[in-house]
Write a protein that holds these residues in place. Structure first.
Motif, PDB file in Angstrom:
ATOM      1  N   SER A 112       3.536  -2.481   7.826  1.00 58.65           N
ATOM      2  CA  SER A 112       2.184  -2.750   8.680  1.00 58.65           C
ATOM      3  C   SER A 112       1.296  -2.064   8.578  1.00 58.65           C
ATOM      4  N   LEU A 113       0.262  -2.247   9.185  1.00 65.45           N
ATOM      5  CA  LEU A 113      -1.133  -1.585   9.066  1.00 65.45           C
ATOM      6  C   LEU A 113      -0.962   0.037   9.479  1.00 65.45           C
ATOM      7  N   THR A 114      -0.135   0.382  10.321  1.00 66.05           N
ATOM      8  CA  THR A 114       0.243   1.542  10.882  1.00 66.05           C
ATOM      9  C   THR A 114       1.106   2.375  10.098  1.00 66.05           C
ATOM     10  N   SER A 115       0.918   3.681   9.685  1.00 64.08           N
ATOM     11  CA  SER A 115       1.894   4.497   8.914  1.00 64.08           C
ATOM     12  C   SER A 115       2.788   4.877  10.270  1.00 64.08           C
ATOM     13  N   GLY A 116       3.968   5.364   9.835  1.00 60.99           N
ATOM     14  CA  GLY A 116       4.921   5.893  10.848  1.00 60.99           C
ATOM     15  C   GLY A 116       5.410   4.406  11.798  1.00 60.99           C
ATOM     16  N   THR A 117       5.352   4.515  13.164  1.00 60.81           N
ATOM     17  CA  THR A 117       5.982   3.727  14.019  1.00 60.81           C
ATOM     18  C   THR A 117       5.012   2.644  13.873  1.00 60.81           C
ATOM     19  N   LEU A 118       5.589   1.283  14.017  1.00 59.92           N
ATOM     20  CA  LEU A 118       4.768   0.071  14.199  1.00 59.92           C
ATOM     21  C   LEU A 118       4.210   0.085  15.669  1.00 59.92           C
ATOM     22  N   GLU A 119       2.637  -0.062  15.541  1.00 65.07           N
ATOM     23  CA  GLU A 119       2.197  -0.100  16.796  1.00 65.07           C
ATOM     24  C   GLU A 119       1.295  -1.373  16.823  1.00 65.07           C
ATOM     25  N   ILE A 120       1.295  -2.209  17.959  1.00 61.87           N
ATOM     26  CA  ILE A 120      -0.006  -3.238  18.108  1.00 61.87           C
ATOM     27  C   ILE A 120      -1.005  -2.627  19.027  1.00 61.87           C
ATOM     28  N   SER A 121      -2.202  -2.217  18.436  1.00 64.73           N
ATOM     29  CA  SER A 121      -2.908  -1.485  19.448  1.00 64.73           C
ATOM     30  C   SER A 121      -4.574  -2.078  19.380  1.00 64.73           C
ATOM     31  N   LEU A 122      -5.251  -1.163  19.872  1.00 63.12           N
ATOM     32  CA  LEU A 122      -6.833  -1.512  19.709  1.00 63.12           C
ATOM     33  C   LEU A 122      -7.181  -1.395  18.478  1.00 63.12           C
ATOM     34  N   SER A 123      -6.447  -0.202  17.537  1.00 59.18           N
ATOM     35  CA  SER A 123      -7.002   0.036  16.337  1.00 59.18           C
ATOM     36  C   SER A 123      -6.469  -0.984  15.375  1.00 59.18           C
ATOM     37  N   ALA A 178       0.742  -1.028   0.010  1.00 63.54           N
ATOM     38  CA  ALA A 178       0.206  -0.010  -0.120  1.00 63.54           C
ATOM     39  C   ALA A 178       0.859   1.090  -0.022  1.00 63.54           C
ATOM     40  N   ALA A 179       0.166   2.269  -0.726  1.00 62.54           N
ATOM     41  CA  ALA A 179       0.853   3.544  -0.630  1.00 62.54           C
ATOM     42  C   ALA A 179       1.072   4.150   0.650  1.00 62.54           C
ATOM     43  N   GLY A 180       1.866   4.548   1.263  1.00 61.68           N
ATOM     44  CA  GLY A 180       2.024   5.203   2.633  1.00 61.68           C
ATOM     45  C   GLY A 180       2.255   4.292   3.651  1.00 61.68           C
ATOM     46  N   ALA A 181       2.469   3.079   3.487  1.00 65.41           N
ATOM     47  CA  ALA A 181       2.739   2.172   4.422  1.00 65.41           C
ATOM     48  C   ALA A 181       4.456   2.589   4.748  1.00 65.41           C
ATOM     49  N   VAL A 182       5.128   2.458   5.890  1.00 65.83           N
ATOM     50  CA  VAL A 182       6.253   2.706   6.346  1.00 65.83           C
ATOM     51  C   VAL A 182       7.087   1.625   6.911  1.00 65.83           C
ATOM     52  N   HIS A 183       8.377   1.630   6.461  1.00 69.74           N
ATOM     53  CA  HIS A 183       9.303   0.627   6.862  1.00 69.74           C
ATOM     54  C   HIS A 183       9.246   0.458   8.425  1.00 69.74           C
ATOM     55  N   LEU A 184       9.473  -0.765   8.707  1.00 69.06           N
ATOM     56  CA  LEU A 184       9.337  -0.849  10.435  1.00 69.06           C
ATOM     57  C   LEU A 184      10.900  -0.798  10.766  1.00 69.06           C
ATOM     58  N   THR A 228      -3.027   2.305   6.523  1.00 64.78           N
ATOM     59  CA  THR A 228      -4.067   3.028   6.595  1.00 64.78           C
ATOM     60  C   THR A 228      -4.325   3.430   7.742  1.00 64.78           C
ATOM     61  N   VAL A 229      -3.760   3.088   9.038  1.00 65.15           N
ATOM     62  CA  VAL A 229      -4.145   3.644  10.463  1.00 65.15           C
ATOM     63  C   VAL A 229      -2.840   4.420  10.709  1.00 65.15           C
ATOM     64  N   THR A 230      -3.474   5.718  11.183  1.00 68.71           N
ATOM     65  CA  THR A 230      -2.644   6.725  11.644  1.00 68.71           C
ATOM     66  C   THR A 230      -2.863   6.887  12.981  1.00 68.71           C
ATOM     67  N   THR A 243      -5.964 -11.171  -0.824  1.00 65.60           N
ATOM     68  CA  THR A 243      -4.581 -10.942  -0.469  1.00 65.60           C
ATOM     69  C   THR A 243      -4.474  -9.271  -1.034  1.00 65.60           C
ATOM     70  N   THR A 244      -5.175  -9.037  -2.150  1.00 66.70           N
ATOM     71  CA  THR A 244      -4.961  -7.722  -2.593  1.00 66.70           C
ATOM     72  C   THR A 244      -5.796  -6.777  -1.653  1.00 66.70           C
ATOM     73  N   GLN A 245      -6.721  -6.925  -0.914  1.00 66.66           N
ATOM     74  CA  GLN A 245      -7.724  -6.230  -0.029  1.00 66.66           C
ATOM     75  C   GLN A 245      -6.850  -6.050   1.148  1.00 66.66           C
ATOM     76  N   ILE A 246      -6.271  -7.097   1.528  1.00 63.80           N
ATOM     77  CA  ILE A 246      -5.621  -7.008   2.776  1.00 63.80           C
ATOM     78  C   ILE A 246      -4.279  -6.161   2.713  1.00 63.80           C
ATOM     79  N   GLN A 247      -3.487  -6.222   1.252  1.00 62.85           N
ATOM     80  CA  GLN A 247      -2.358  -5.405   1.050  1.00 62.85           C
ATOM     81  C   GLN A 247      -2.687  -3.825   1.098  1.00 62.85           C
ATOM     82  N   ALA A 248      -4.114  -3.480   0.449  1.00 59.67           N
ATOM     83  CA  ALA A 248      -4.455  -2.019   0.495  1.00 59.67           C
ATOM     84  C   ALA A 248      -4.904  -1.764   1.702  1.00 59.67           C
ATOM     85  N   LEU A 249      -4.894  -2.602   2.936  1.00 57.66           N
ATOM     86  CA  LEU A 249      -5.038  -1.757   4.290  1.00 57.66           C
ATOM     87  C   LEU A 249      -3.830  -1.563   4.764  1.00 57.66           C
TER      88      LEU A 249
END
Length: 570
Positions: free
Chosen positions: A142-153, A25-31, A177-179, A168-174
């Protein structure tokens, strides 16, 4: 029947975890840097998130679970743990891998944090949070942009991904997506993080899932256990269904129908129990009024009522069903199909024939509609009116109106009440509501088009000085193309174009003199595609193209398009 929250995650592991594919996904950040040896991040258990979102403090305190929580990378296909570590008092972690581990590129993995409450004392729960991460070939995202977090979101989004059986494609698009830390106050309950809707997961679904996860943790329950759902007692099969609304506007109590060939789906497994089909609204987490009609169409149809349909929205459902060998299931009350077609050989016709009316009705049934007699037509209209049902059509090509619906004359007639309630009538062949039919096969001239519909009959309008100024091959309008009315005909009973006023009324076809040969007269502006729709103002032999046109105008802006997943064995 007990209503729980989500269908079992196990149902959808095959869909959500068999994830070969490419891309990220565009905007996904390296961990980390482009180094495979470790993944670092933070496990954020609920008290911080709950406080920042304004919700009540959860019982599972950060101090209780953040320190020493186990973080594991899990292969979703095998369920095996690849590597694990523990968090610091602040929830930070660094997860390292052995040199023998080679992650599958572009395949999402589970990253989970788990900790037993109250110092892991007996009698206390362990709680889990989850995110999804993927190795692109050069870095982890990961799902989060920026720092990797495992959270409620991230747990909410991970649960929804399983819940909807995303590809697969739908999950990759996620991914990405979480800021984290940017609160979303646009919906209630608010969330401390913002999600960019994609892959059929709406912002509303995210907020609901976040609320559910929060409530589970508030009660010291594991959200990944509590957001699973046991299927109805005794059921053995389920199919995920996605529907994209075609209506374009919000309406309530929407009737939908889906042709389902259970014989092909079950194969040698057995015969469908006709009482068993049951629809779960996966977004609202509730069962819906459902009915299976095995005689509808070539293979039977499942019908249900959607409490509210937001224009253009994507909805997710699960169709549960079973075989007769597994015992009878509770039957639900019958529901009409959203589109019905009148065929009653005890009532008369005028310009058409009963054989042609039967041809029309069989065609409508094969497309997902239902054949009704004159008494059932009245019951159908009364059902729409009394229950506030949206998106329905009554096809009347048997061109003498039965006395069951043209029953009192004028606007008090049932057919007009049905139109006032947002129903649609398709009328073809002889003059609109000119004849009233009885069950003994006789008809009476009543010329009730003006009294019921507020439009005058063509003979009173289009003969001037003894000269007929009407007829010829019709010209279809741009609106007709939009409605799917594609095949012209030779007009013989048009109406004055001035009888129809935009934007609520629509002229679909005009004759060579500019008269309205095909038209929609609207009687409920809250349902802009409802009303009395006139086509084929002539006696004609129907072609396959015209039968297709009939279904198009009957079902236009109703329900939506469906995608059915694979059958899951429970």
């Amino acid at each position: 029947m007990k209503r729980n929250r989500f269908p079992p995650l196990a149902l959808f592991v095959a869909l959500a975890t068999a994830l070969p594919g490419t891309g990220c996904a565009a905007g996904a950040v390296h961990l980390t840097s482009a180094h495979l040896a470790s993944v670092s991040g933070r496990a954020v258990f609920p008290s911080e998130a709950a406080a920042s979102s304004g919700s009540r403090q959860v019982a599972a305190l950060l101090s209780d679970v953040a320190n020493g929580a186990t973080v594991s990378l899990i292969d979703p296909t095998t369920g095996n743990t690849i590597a694990s570590t523990v968090t610091t008092p602040a929830g930070a972690f660094v997860l390292t891998f052995s040199s023998s581990f080679s992650p599958q590129p572009s395949v999402p993995y589970y990253l989970e944090a788990v900790k037993g409450l109250a110092q892991n004392a007996v009698g206390n729960s362990a709680v889990r949070l989850r995110t999804l991460i993927e190795w692109t070939g050069t870095a982890w995202i990961s799902l989060t942009s920026g720092t990797l977090e495992i959270s409620l979101s991230t747990t909410a989004i991970s649960a929804l991904a399983n819940h909807y059986g995303l590809s697969t494609t739908q999950i990759q698009a996620l991914l990405g997506t979480v800021t984290i830390g940017t609160a979303d106050t646009s919906l209630s309950p608010t969330t401390p993080d913002t999600f960019v809707p994609t892959s059929g997961i709406t912002d509303e679904a995210f907020h609901r899932a976040y609320q559910i996860v929060s409530a589970d943790l508030a009660a010291n329950r594991d959200p990944l256990a509590e957001t699973t759902w046991s299927p109805p007692a005794g059921y053995h099969y389920a199919i995920p269904i996605t529907m994209t609304d075609a209506g374009g506007y919000t309406r309530d109590n929407v009737a939908v129908s889906l042709n389902v060939d259970f014989a092909s789906l079950l194969g040698a497994s057995g015969s469908i129990d006709p009482s068993s089909p049951l629809i779960l609204d996966a977004d609202a987490n509730q069962f819906l009024s459902t009915y299976y009609d095995p005689s509808s169409g070539p293979a039977g149809a499942v019908r249900w009522i959607i409490p509210q349909l937001v224009g253009g929205s994507v909805h997710h459902y699960f169709l549960y069903f079973d075989t007769t060998a597994n015992g009878p299931k509770p039957a639900e009350s019958p529901l009409f199909a959203p589109v019905v077609s009148l065929y009653d050989p005890t009532y008369p016709v005028s310009w058409t024939s009963l054989a042609q009316v039967d041809q029309v009705s069989q065609s409508v049934a094969s497309d997902g509609g239902e054949i009704v007699n004159a008494a059932q037509l009245a019951s159908f209209m009364q059902w729409v009116i009394s229950d506030g049902i949206s998106d329905t059509t009554a096809v009347i090509t048997q061109d003498v109106c039965p006395d069951t619906v043209l029953n009192s004359g004028g606007p008090g007639s049932l057919i007009r009440q049905y139109l006032d309630a947002g129903g649609r009538v398709i009328w073809a062949h002889d003059t609109v509501l000119h004849y009233l039919g009885a069950s003994n096969g006789t008809s009476t001239s009543v010329a009730d088009g003006f009294g019921v519909l507020g439009i005058s009959e063509n003979e009173n309008n289009i003969w001037f000085g003894g000269t007929e100024v009407m007829g010829g091959t019709v010209t279809l309008s741009a609106a007709a193309t939009a409605w799917g009315l594609l095949n012209p005909w030779n007009s013989d009973r048009p109406y004055l174009a001035s009888d129809f006023q935009a934007p609520n009324d629509v002229i679909l076809a005009t004759d060579g003199y500019g008269n309205a040969s095909g038209w929609l007269k609207n009687y409920d502006t809250t349902h802009p595609y409802s009303g009395f729709l006139r086509i084929w103002d002539v006696s004609l032999t129907l072609t396959a193209g015209q039968l297709s046109d009939l279904w198009n105008v009957s079902s236009y802006r109703q329900g939506g398009s469906f995608t059915m997943g694979s059958v899951q064995t429970l």
